[in-house]
Design an enzyme around this catalytic site. Structure first.
Site, PDB file in Angstrom:
ATOM      1  N   ASP A  13      49.093 -32.509  64.562  1.00 53.79           N
ATOM      2  CA  ASP A  13      48.373 -31.768  65.601  1.00 53.79           C
ATOM      3  C   ASP A  13      48.915 -32.080  66.983  1.00 53.79           C
ATOM      4  OD1 ASP A  13      46.806 -30.607  63.749  1.00 53.79           O
ATOM      5  OD2 ASP A  13      45.083 -31.946  64.020  1.00 53.79           O
ATOM      6  N   LYS A  91      50.732 -20.662  34.629  1.00 54.33           N
ATOM      7  CA  LYS A  91      50.419 -19.324  35.135  1.00 54.33           C
ATOM      8  C   LYS A  91      49.233 -19.438  36.085  1.00 54.33           C
ATOM      9  CE  LYS A  91      49.744 -14.570  33.592  1.00 54.33           C
ATOM     10  NZ  LYS A  91      48.644 -14.244  34.462  1.00 54.33           N
ATOM     11  N   TYR A 201      58.087 -18.750  42.087  1.00 51.95           N
ATOM     12  CA  TYR A 201      58.551 -18.859  40.704  1.00 51.95           C
ATOM     13  C   TYR A 201      59.734 -17.975  40.352  1.00 51.95           C
ATOM     14  CZ  TYR A 201      55.231 -14.956  40.224  1.00 51.95           C
ATOM     15  OH  TYR A 201      54.547 -13.784  40.393  1.00 51.95           O
ATOM     16  N   CYS A 386       8.370 -23.736  52.969  1.00 51.22           N
ATOM     17  CA  CYS A 386       7.424 -23.777  54.092  1.00 51.22           C
ATOM     18  C   CYS A 386       6.256 -22.811  53.938  1.00 51.22           C
ATOM     19  CB  CYS A 386       8.151 -23.480  55.399  1.00 51.22           C
ATOM     20  SG  CYS A 386       8.666 -21.760  55.531  1.00 51.22           S
ATOM     21  N   CYS A 401      13.833 -16.356  54.081  1.00 44.50           N
ATOM     22  CA  CYS A 401      12.633 -16.897  54.695  1.00 44.50           C
ATOM     23  C   CYS A 401      12.774 -16.615  56.186  1.00 44.50           C
ATOM     24  CB  CYS A 401      12.555 -18.407  54.466  1.00 44.50           C
ATOM     25  SG  CYS A 401      11.294 -19.172  55.490  1.00 44.50           S
ATOM     26  N   CYS A 406      11.282 -23.106  59.509  1.00 43.79           N
ATOM     27  CA  CYS A 406      11.300 -23.572  58.116  1.00 43.79           C
ATOM     28  C   CYS A 406      12.136 -24.854  58.023  1.00 43.79           C
ATOM     29  CB  CYS A 406      11.894 -22.503  57.209  1.00 43.79           C
ATOM     30  SG  CYS A 406      12.105 -23.084  55.514  1.00 43.79           S
TER      31      CYS A 406
END
Ligand code: IVH
Length: 642
Positions: A13, A91, A201, A386, A401, A406
């Protein structure tokens, strides 16, 4: 080599950042194969049809040793010898792609399509980190086309589906579908987020090189820096090749990617030439396909989970059973419709299978085994956590919900907020989040920033040091870049990439919160679904309160906006047709995009301007018939120059 990096991710990085800085200073030094160019911003050419230099074939299948022996008998008769050497390869369950290099430099990539004509996915393919943008050979390479499989690792596939489940999007049934979907993203940035990988491949075409066999070709491709499977083996007989198949049928669960069989190829090119090809597949190769792994078990119960967005998802609780190498006791049921469609009832004996070997799913219930005691599932009208209302909007598959308080929703949100790609608060994992909520030390994500060290000492097993560390991690997270914060807020459909786009465009939470639907959809990459969700989010008072609390706690809410050229054409679409004399079409497109417009290749009523060059064709006629404003090149130059 490509599997074992020589430097750490951090070092990588920091080198990339250094390179980016240099390239900003000296743009003339940017080469097409520079690692900074992996995500180009050029989706306009995407999915153009491309004709393959030679047909991309598929393979005939075999499902047993007998069928492999038939294959062997057929080819040895044809070749008049039983001395045939094979190359056995895994494969991979992904998508076939063709990659073109010109004198060793990556120039394009395409899907298989119908074998003759594929789709241009050059920019998207370029995001695959293990694909070298320049090959490592000195000699004259000329034009080289390599073929291979682009795929998602099991881990990436799982993560992607978890994210989709969370967002209420349909799940991918297997890594192949997921890879195909990822390659066909309109923005390369979105493809990059999927972290595709690729194994090469075959050589599809070469203007300068020739080889005597497949094994030798693979060695060359590997030398050239391409990622070639290290699991491939030579086999001196069909029995030996079958041994390879059997052994991988057993061991495949240990692989980091999904395979659905083994490809057996005649090694010698001379023998391959004699055998030739049928209309679809080469006669010199065969795919040995593994049987699908299924099991039956009893569905004991259907549990409901509530996710970050409030999505209530049903999960099957099963009698534990071993499928594809691991014990399965739960399986996703996606949503209510899926349960109805498959007529799955609690108490049923069901067939389960590991979709792409990763997430177990219920294929069907065995109706003949019913005793009459089975129960139908009904989505409850209230949240199991809830007690709030569960609502399923018309036309949507997902029930949610709707209680913004909640605890299940908040718990998931806290974890998302603290996760690595978001605010990255080290130490705030599942168990800590659970305790903070249970002890009522936090009620929303903003409360995290008001925790004192004493509060943190209340966490189980937290001594001075751990409390200090978490406290410092929370402090440090106040400085995360704006994009991370926008992602962390958990706005539906705003993933890490979209968050970057928004941060760059708006520069602050305040500016984004005032954006209208129309303004948002004017931004490249922001569609109506995302725009609507952003507007809804900021329209919700509770969300603005949380943001205000975050701001008061000192969480950074803005970033310097890079000076952008005038956005005079925001929300307008240009179509260019015919040849222009002063610039190429893609240059013209880049100019209008930099001024906020979109460039499209097809004319509709919504098109703002059609710019016609020499030899303009049907688009000109269409523009005329739709009454879309038509500009000559001169008029266009006049328009953009104000
Ligand atoms: S060779 C001329 N080798 O399987 C033969 N294919 O069912 C062309 N695949 O479209 C294919 N791993 O997408 C070959 N090691 C491998 C493969 C492989 C996966 C896929 C490929 C192809 C499909 C054929």
């Amino acid at each position: 080599m490509l599997d074992s990096p020589e430097i750490s991710d951090d070092e990588y990085d920091s080198l990339i950042r250094e390179l980016e800085t240099m390239e900003r200073q000296y743009p003339e030094l940017i080469t097409p194969d520079s690692p900074t160019q992996r995500v180009g911003a050029e989706p306009s050419e995407a999915f153009r049809p491309v004709k393959h230099r030679s047909r991309m074939l598929s393979l005939a299948n075999a499902f047993s040793f007998e069928e492999l022996t038939d294959f062997f008998n057929r080819i040895s008769r044809e070749l008049d010898t039983d001395k045939i050497e094979f190359v056995c390869e895994l494969k991979i369950d992904g998508v076939a792609v063709a990659i073109v290099y010109e004198n060793g430099v990556y120039i394009s990539g395409a899907t298989r399509g119908d074998g003759e004509v594929g789709e241009d996915i050059t920019a998207n393919i370029k995001t695959i980190q293990s694909l070298p943008l320049r090959l490592l050979t000195d000699g004259e390479l000329g034009l080289l086309e390599v073929r291979g499989e682009a795929y998602l690792s099991k881990g990436q596939f799982k993560q992607l589906n978890e994210e989709r489940e969370e967002e209420g999007l349909p799940l991918f049934a297997n890594p192949r579908n997921a890879a195909a979907g990822s390659l066909r993203q309109l923005s390369p940035g979105a493809t990059a987020e999927r972290h595709l990988d690729m194994l090469v491949y075959a050589l599809g075409f070469s203007s300068a090189l020739s080889f005597s066999g497949h094994w030798e070709t693979l060695a060359f491709l590997r030398e050239a820096g391409l990622k070639v499977s290290n699991y491939s083996r030579k086999a001196a007989s069909i029995e030996e090749a079958y041994g390879f198949c059997k052994s991988w049928q057993e061991k495949r669960h240990a692989l980091p990617f999904e395979i659905d069989g083994v490809v057996i190829k005649v090694d010698s090119f001379e023998q391959q030439d004699i055998l030739g090809i049928t209309s679809k597949a080469p006669r010199w190769a065969i795919a040995y396909k593994f049987p699908a792994e299924q099991q039956t078990t009893v569905l004991r119960d259907i549990e409901l989970n509530v996710g970050r967005t409030g999505a209530v998802t049903p999960t099957a609780v099963l009698d534990p059973v071993v499928v594809a190498g691991s014990t399965v006791s739960r399986a996703t049921l996606h949503n209510e419709d899926e349960i109805r469609r498959k007529d799955i009832r609690i108490g049923d004996t069901v067939i389960i299978q590991k979709a792409g070997d990763v997430i177990p799913e219920i294929v069907a219930s065995i109706v003949s085994k019913r005793t009459g005691n089975e129960r139908e599932f009904v989505m409850p009208a209230t949240c199991p956590v809830c007690g709030g209302d569960v609502v399923r909007p018309e036309g949507e598959a997902v029930a949610r919900c709707v209680n913004i308080n909640c605890p299940a929703v908040i718990f998931e949100h806290v974890q998302h907020f603290a996760s690595r790609g978001a605010m990255d608060i080290d130490g705030l994992g599942e168990s800590v989040a659970r305790q903070l909520l249970d002890k009522a030390l936090i009620r929303d994500v903003a409360d995290i920033y008001y925790l004192t060290k004493e509060n943190l000492l209340a966490i189980e097993h937290f001594a001075d040091k751990a409390a200090d560390n978490l406290f410092n991690a929370i402090e440090a997270s106040k400085e995360r870049p704006l994009a991370r914060l926008l992602f962390a807020l958990g706005i539906r459909h705003v993933g890490a990439h979209v968050a970057e786009v928004l941060a760059e465009h708006y520069g602050s939470v305040a500016a984004l919160s005032g954006a209208s639907d129309e303004e948002l959809t004017g931004i490249d990459e922001i569609g109506p679904r995302i725009a609507e969700s952003i507007v809804d989010f900021f329209g919700e008072e509770r969300n603005t309160q949380v943001i205000e609390k975050l701001r008061c706690a000192g969480v950074k809410m803005e970033q310097a906006v890079v000076a952008r050229p005038e956005q005079r054409f925001t929300g307008q679409t240009f179509v260019f047709t015919g040849t222009m004399s002063k610039m190429t079409r893609s240059e013209a497109e880049a100019i209008v995009k930099s001024m906020g417009a979109k460039a499209s290749s097809s004319v509709s009523k919504k098109t703002a301007y059609v710019v016609v060059g020499e030899d303009a064709g049907s688009k000109y006629d269409k523009a005329k018939s739709l009454g879309v404003k038509i500009l000559t090149e001169e008029e266009f130059m006049g328009l953009i120059n104000g």
